[in-house]
Design a protein around this motif. Structure first.
Motif, mmCIF file in Angstrom:
data_model
loop_
_atom_site.group_PDB
_atom_site.id
_atom_site.type_symbol
_atom_site.label_atom_id
_atom_site.label_comp_id
_atom_site.label_asym_id
_atom_site.label_seq_id
_atom_site.Cartn_x
_atom_site.Cartn_y
_atom_site.Cartn_z
ATOM 1 N N ILE A 1 -0.548 0.179 -5.202
ATOM 2 C CA ILE A 1 -1.277 0.250 -3.762
ATOM 3 C C ILE A 1 0.027 0.748 -3.043
ATOM 4 N N LEU A 2 -0.407 1.680 -2.112
ATOM 5 C CA LEU A 2 0.844 2.326 -1.329
ATOM 6 C C LEU A 2 0.400 1.629 0.167
ATOM 7 N N PHE A 3 1.846 0.739 0.735
ATOM 8 C CA PHE A 3 1.730 0.267 1.747
ATOM 9 C C PHE A 3 1.934 1.053 2.960
ATOM 10 N N GLY A 4 1.777 0.867 4.191
ATOM 11 C CA GLY A 4 2.140 1.396 5.249
ATOM 12 C C GLY A 4 3.508 1.842 5.255
ATOM 13 N N THR A 5 4.171 0.931 4.878
ATOM 14 C CA THR A 5 5.779 1.273 4.808
ATOM 15 C C THR A 5 6.285 2.117 3.965
ATOM 16 N N GLY A 6 5.622 2.662 3.134
ATOM 17 C CA GLY A 6 5.818 3.782 2.306
ATOM 18 C C GLY A 6 6.151 2.856 0.676
ATOM 19 N N GLU A 7 6.203 1.740 0.860
ATOM 20 C CA GLU A 7 6.363 1.064 -0.617
ATOM 21 C C GLU A 7 5.196 1.037 -1.457
ATOM 22 N N GLU B 1 -8.712 -4.091 -2.623
ATOM 23 C CA GLU B 1 -7.956 -3.239 -1.814
ATOM 24 C C GLU B 1 -7.955 -1.648 -2.556
ATOM 25 N N LEU B 2 -8.678 -0.894 -1.876
ATOM 26 C CA LEU B 2 -8.831 0.503 -2.725
ATOM 27 C C LEU B 2 -8.321 1.499 -1.655
ATOM 28 N N ARG B 3 -7.858 2.664 -2.279
ATOM 29 C CA ARG B 3 -7.409 4.030 -1.526
ATOM 30 C C ARG B 3 -8.797 4.598 -0.847
#
Length: 75
Positions: A16-22, A72-74
């Motif tokens: 999972i790619l979070f909005g923070t880039g993590e 939670e999917l892309r």
């Protein structure tokens, strides 16, 4: 009084790619089900529901007949 209960745990099965880039690396297999004896407090693995992509939030229906999962999917 019922002394046996089930605990459901959702896990990330894909990254999972979070909005923070993590990026959180998904290492889970789906929804894990545990059985708990409320008299002794013992918790043991019951089974795993595999093939469910990133089930992050879980809730039971009021009748406890259905388990709902948010995936939670892309895009």
């Amino acid at each position: 009084m019922k002394s046996e209960f089930y605990i459901y745990v959702g896990t990330y099965t894909e990254d999972i790619l979070f909005g923070t880039g993590e990026v959180l690396e998904g290492k889970g297999e789906g929804i894990y089900v545990f059985r708990m004896d409320s008299t002794s407090g013992k918790i043991e693995s019951h089974h795993t529901m595999e093939g469910i992509r990133n089930p992050s939030y879980l809730t039971l229906s009021p009748s406890n007949e259905f388990l709902y999962a948010v995936n939670e999917l892309r895009r």
